[in-house]
Scaffold this motif. Structure first.
Motif, mmCIF file in Angstrom:
data_model
loop_
_atom_site.group_PDB
_atom_site.id
_atom_site.type_symbol
_atom_site.label_atom_id
_atom_site.label_comp_id
_atom_site.label_asym_id
_atom_site.label_seq_id
_atom_site.Cartn_x
_atom_site.Cartn_y
_atom_site.Cartn_z
ATOM 1 N N GLU A 134 39.482 93.378 52.732
ATOM 2 C CA GLU A 134 39.679 91.982 53.132
ATOM 3 C C GLU A 134 40.658 91.988 54.303
ATOM 4 O OE1 GLU A 134 41.568 87.814 51.419
ATOM 5 O OE2 GLU A 134 41.484 89.563 50.119
ATOM 6 N N PHE A 135 40.212 91.476 55.443
ATOM 7 C CA PHE A 135 41.041 91.468 56.642
ATOM 8 C C PHE A 135 41.708 90.111 56.821
ATOM 9 C CE2 PHE A 135 38.170 94.955 57.343
ATOM 10 C CZ PHE A 135 38.945 95.894 57.983
ATOM 11 N N LEU A 136 43.022 90.145 57.028
ATOM 12 C CA LEU A 136 43.818 88.954 57.266
ATOM 13 C C LEU A 136 44.529 89.103 58.602
ATOM 14 C CD1 LEU A 136 45.603 88.900 53.800
ATOM 15 C CD2 LEU A 136 43.573 87.617 54.417
ATOM 16 N N ALA A 137 44.881 87.976 59.190
ATOM 17 C CA ALA A 137 45.678 87.986 60.412
ATOM 18 C C ALA A 137 46.535 86.730 60.428
ATOM 19 C CB ALA A 137 44.781 88.021 61.650
ATOM 20 N N PRO A 138 47.721 86.820 61.015
ATOM 21 C CA PRO A 138 48.550 85.622 61.136
ATOM 22 C C PRO A 138 47.990 84.687 62.206
ATOM 23 C CG PRO A 138 49.610 87.474 62.205
ATOM 24 C CD PRO A 138 48.376 88.010 61.538
ATOM 25 N N GLU A 139 48.390 83.448 62.135
ATOM 26 C CA GLU A 139 47.955 82.454 63.128
ATOM 27 C C GLU A 139 48.296 82.893 64.551
ATOM 28 O OE1 GLU A 139 46.180 79.539 63.043
ATOM 29 O OE2 GLU A 139 45.714 80.055 60.972
ATOM 30 N N GLU A 151 55.088 89.204 53.366
ATOM 31 C CA GLU A 151 54.979 87.991 52.554
ATOM 32 C C GLU A 151 53.901 88.105 51.483
ATOM 33 O OE1 GLU A 151 56.297 84.745 55.964
ATOM 34 O OE2 GLU A 151 54.307 84.613 55.081
ATOM 35 N N GLN A 152 52.791 88.719 51.831
ATOM 36 C CA GLN A 152 51.651 88.829 50.918
ATOM 37 C C GLN A 152 51.674 90.134 50.111
ATOM 38 O OE1 GLN A 152 48.937 86.509 50.739
ATOM 39 N NE2 GLN A 152 50.182 85.137 51.975
ATOM 40 N N THR A 153 52.731 90.911 50.282
ATOM 41 C CA THR A 153 52.855 92.244 49.672
ATOM 42 C C THR A 153 51.608 93.106 49.905
ATOM 43 O OG1 THR A 153 52.156 91.485 47.466
ATOM 44 C CG2 THR A 153 54.535 91.525 47.913
ATOM 45 N N TRP A 168 34.596 87.625 59.414
ATOM 46 C CA TRP A 168 35.156 88.400 58.316
ATOM 47 C C TRP A 168 36.677 88.355 58.290
ATOM 48 C CZ3 TRP A 168 38.133 91.857 60.841
ATOM 49 C CH2 TRP A 168 37.705 92.296 62.102
ATOM 50 N N LEU A 169 37.276 87.659 59.249
ATOM 51 C CA LEU A 169 38.730 87.619 59.382
ATOM 52 C C LEU A 169 39.291 86.295 58.881
ATOM 53 C CD1 LEU A 169 41.271 89.047 60.420
ATOM 54 C CD2 LEU A 169 40.760 88.125 62.692
ATOM 55 N N ASP A 170 40.287 86.370 58.013
ATOM 56 C CA ASP A 170 40.923 85.193 57.431
ATOM 57 C C ASP A 170 42.314 85.019 58.048
ATOM 58 O OD1 ASP A 170 41.606 83.070 55.791
ATOM 59 O OD2 ASP A 170 41.985 84.322 54.037
ATOM 60 N N PHE A 171 42.524 83.919 58.756
ATOM 61 C CA PHE A 171 43.817 83.641 59.372
ATOM 62 C C PHE A 171 44.726 82.932 58.380
ATOM 63 C CE2 PHE A 171 40.950 83.934 63.043
ATOM 64 C CZ PHE A 171 41.626 84.881 63.780
ATOM 65 N N ARG A 172 45.992 83.325 58.384
ATOM 66 C CA ARG A 172 46.979 82.757 57.472
ATOM 67 C C ARG A 172 48.237 82.355 58.227
ATOM 68 N NH1 ARG A 172 45.992 84.994 52.081
ATOM 69 N NH2 ARG A 172 43.721 84.993 51.954
ATOM 70 N N SER A 173 48.847 81.293 57.773
ATOM 71 C CA SER A 173 50.138 80.856 58.331
ATOM 72 C C SER A 173 51.261 81.629 57.657
ATOM 73 C CB SER A 173 50.351 79.364 58.086
ATOM 74 O OG SER A 173 49.380 78.614 58.754
ATOM 75 N N LEU A 174 52.298 81.903 58.429
ATOM 76 C CA LEU A 174 53.482 82.548 57.862
ATOM 77 C C LEU A 174 54.261 81.520 57.050
ATOM 78 C CD1 LEU A 174 54.767 84.672 60.880
ATOM 79 C CD2 LEU A 174 53.408 85.430 58.930
#
Length: 98
Positions: free
Chosen positions: A30-35, A87-89, A56-62
């Motif tokens: 699972e790929f995540l990236a910050p805003e 933050e997400q360990t 396939w990329l999920d953007f997340r706020s800090l």
């Protein structure tokens, strides 16, 4: 094993340039990236570079402010990737920095 990884702008650009941007969706990750990464990609697009918008990329706020000490040695994108991972360990990041 945690199957999450936080990815930065540079590796996304590289995948796009070698026409392999869809490759990660076939991985069991699972790929995540910050805003901040989304903003960098949008800025590149506005500057005339090809759009990079992998589904396939999920953007997340800090949730917390990036430590100024980290920002003194890394650019905002890499610092945000590391901050999101903490933050997400999440133990894995994909950045293009030594």
């Amino acid at each position: 094993m945690d199957k999450r990884i936080v990815i930065n702008t540079g590796p996304l650009i590289t995948l796009a340039r070698i026409e392999a941007i869809d490759l990660p969706k076939d991985l069991d990750l699972e790929f995540l990236a910050p805003e901040a990464v989304r903003l960098e990609l949008e800025a590149g697009e506005q500057a005339g570079y090809p759009a990079i918008r992998p589904d396939w990329l999920d953007f997340r706020s800090l949730q917390t402010v990036i430590n100024p000490m980290v920002l003194s040695v890394l650019d905002s994108g890499e610092a945000a990737v590391i901050q999101l991972a903490m933050e997400q360990t999440i133990g894995q990041v994909c950045i293009d920095e030594w």
